[in-house]
Design a protein around this motif. Structure first.
Motif, PDB file in Angstrom:
ATOM      1  N   THR A  28      34.141  28.223  47.032  1.00 30.69           N
ATOM      2  CA  THR A  28      34.148  29.011  45.907  1.00 30.69           C
ATOM      3  C   THR A  28      32.969  28.944  45.028  1.00 30.69           C
ATOM      4  O   THR A  28      32.766  27.559  45.105  1.00 30.69           O
ATOM      5  N   ASN A 123      38.175  40.277  37.199  1.00 28.19           N
ATOM      6  CA  ASN A 123      37.048  40.376  38.015  1.00 28.19           C
ATOM      7  C   ASN A 123      36.282  41.636  37.741  1.00 28.19           C
ATOM      8  O   ASN A 123      35.676  42.320  38.697  1.00 28.19           O
ATOM      9  N   ARG A 124      35.812  41.577  36.544  1.00 26.54           N
ATOM     10  CA  ARG A 124      35.313  43.037  35.990  1.00 26.54           C
ATOM     11  C   ARG A 124      33.924  42.797  36.512  1.00 26.54           C
ATOM     12  O   ARG A 124      33.156  44.057  36.859  1.00 26.54           O
ATOM     13  N   ASP A 125      33.341  41.530  36.591  1.00 24.66           N
ATOM     14  CA  ASP A 125      31.893  41.598  36.851  1.00 24.66           C
ATOM     15  C   ASP A 125      31.634  41.381  38.509  1.00 24.66           C
ATOM     16  O   ASP A 125      30.747  41.336  39.050  1.00 24.66           O
ATOM     17  N   GLY A 126      32.600  41.306  39.305  1.00 23.92           N
ATOM     18  CA  GLY A 126      32.757  41.244  40.743  1.00 23.92           C
ATOM     19  C   GLY A 126      32.201  40.043  41.094  1.00 23.92           C
ATOM     20  O   GLY A 126      31.940  40.051  42.306  1.00 23.92           O
ATOM     21  N   MET A 127      32.084  38.862  40.380  1.00 23.32           N
ATOM     22  CA  MET A 127      31.537  37.618  40.998  1.00 23.32           C
ATOM     23  C   MET A 127      32.655  36.704  41.550  1.00 23.32           C
ATOM     24  O   MET A 127      32.199  35.660  42.350  1.00 23.32           O
ATOM     25  N   GLN A 128      33.990  37.115  41.486  1.00 20.14           N
ATOM     26  CA  GLN A 128      35.023  36.432  42.437  1.00 20.14           C
ATOM     27  C   GLN A 128      34.959  36.443  43.715  1.00 20.14           C
ATOM     28  O   GLN A 128      34.353  37.442  44.251  1.00 20.14           O
ATOM     29  N   GLU A 129      34.925  35.386  44.469  1.00 21.91           N
ATOM     30  CA  GLU A 129      35.401  35.645  45.937  1.00 21.91           C
ATOM     31  C   GLU A 129      36.657  36.200  46.235  1.00 21.91           C
ATOM     32  O   GLU A 129      37.597  36.404  45.378  1.00 21.91           O
ATOM     33  N   SER A 130      36.704  36.601  47.446  1.00 18.23           N
ATOM     34  CA  SER A 130      37.834  37.489  48.051  1.00 18.23           C
ATOM     35  C   SER A 130      39.083  36.803  47.696  1.00 18.23           C
ATOM     36  O   SER A 130      40.287  37.293  47.434  1.00 18.23           O
ATOM     37  N   ARG A 134      43.723  35.591  39.918  1.00 13.44           N
ATOM     38  CA  ARG A 134      43.556  35.678  38.584  1.00 13.44           C
ATOM     39  C   ARG A 134      43.973  34.470  37.932  1.00 13.44           C
ATOM     40  O   ARG A 134      43.160  34.458  36.791  1.00 13.44           O
ATOM     41  N   GLU A 137      40.615  32.903  37.570  1.00 11.02           N
ATOM     42  CA  GLU A 137      39.972  33.395  36.413  1.00 11.02           C
ATOM     43  C   GLU A 137      40.340  32.835  35.109  1.00 11.02           C
ATOM     44  O   GLU A 137      39.512  32.489  34.231  1.00 11.02           O
TER      45      GLU A 137
END
Length: 303
Positions: A28, A123-130, A134, A137
């Motif tokens: 990550t 993950n509103r910015d879409g930056m997290q890995e699959s 939560r 974050e």
């Protein structure tokens, strides 16, 4: 808030990519700060005249006291320190999702728990890995606060961010062992424990296991030299010497010497959890029976 140097970002980027795709999943992205970013990436541009009043679970005392703060007063003081360090008057001045803070408390000494509005979009910015969760974050949010107030708050042990409904939470902790700083062996063990806790902060979800021992991490990323730390000693206060044993990492997966890769990463993760007087100032890594040796200095990796 401390900003990591450009060279730190280069090494951390390597850690993000980790092992080759054919051998293991991609690690990550670790929470790092760009040298070109604003001094506090959690702070939004605000008009002080329009900022809203603060809320805490219990009203702060209006009576001055000379004694050490405890309970709600202590929790309020940590939030105030964070705002002061960020140059804002209200938590509404933070960027999303930090501006969703609704209240905070201290359920026990040294523990800070911060509540967020249930409307938070993860993950509103879409930056997290699959594979990131939560909890990951929210734990990073705790790390960000620690980077602002932790160094000058030695009594602070952990920060938990949670949604008000109690369905989501994540905790960032110092992972202290209570070691006597004058006991070289015990102090070295504490720094090792803090580093391992820092590795768990980043890789628990990817490895699908809590990283409580180095063996757990090695099973997840067998070609990472971090997984082969063999010995950690402290020749003097503020100094660590780390020995890496031979292993699959020697096959050339990484583009830089293991000593440089590991020393920079270790000193960052340990010092993220350290208060004033607890930091590692110098960390030397020895690999390949001494043929690969590198030293990281705190002054070069933090500013």
């Amino acid at each position: 808030m401390r900003i990591r140097s450009f060279i730190a970002l280069s090494v951390m980027a390597l850690l993000m990519n980790g092992c080759s795709a054919s051998e293991s999943p991609t690690p990550t992205a670790e929470p790092v700060k760009s040298a070109s970013a604003p001094a506090n990436p959690t702070v939004a541009a605000t008009n002080p005249e329009t900022e809203l009043a603060e809320n805490s679970i219990a009203p702060a005392s209006t009576e001055p006291t000379d004694s050490a703060l405890t309970g709600q007063e202590w929790a309020d003081s940590k939030i105030q320190m964070w705002k002061d360090n960020s140059g804002i008057k209200s938590t509404r001045g933070f960027l999303y999702p930090y501006n969703l803070m609704t209240s905070w408390e201290s359920p026990k000494e040294g523990v800070l728990k911060i509540y967020l509005d249930n409307s938070m979009i993860f993950n509103r910015d879409g930056m997290q890995e699959s594979y990131q969760t939560r909890e990951d974050e929210l734990r990073v949010m705790g790390l960000v606060m620690f980077e602002s107030v932790g160094e000058k708050s030695p009594e602070l042990e952990s920060v938990t961010f949670a949604t008000e409904d109690g369905k989501n939470s994540g905790t960032y902790t110092r992972a202290r062992t209570g070691a006597d700083p004058n006991d070289r062996k015990a102090w070295a063990k504490e720094k090792y424990a803090q580093w391992l806790s820092g590795m768990n902060d980043v890789y628990e979800s990817m490895c699908h296991a809590e990283i409580t021992t180095l063996e757990v991490y090695r099973n997840c990323l067998p070609s990472d030299p971090h997984a082969y730390v063999d010995k950690v000693t402290s020749p003097a206060f503020g100094e660590l010497v780390v020995t890496i044993k031979d292993g699959p990492w020697m096959d050339g997966t990484y583009d830089m010497p293991a000593s440089s890769f590991v020393s920079g990463n270790m000193i960052i993760k340990i010092n993220d959890k350290a208060a004033v007087g607890e930091q590692v100032e110098k960390l030397t890594v020895i690999a390949r029976d001494g043929e690969d040796t590198g030293t990281a200095l705190r002054e070069e990796w933090m500013q």
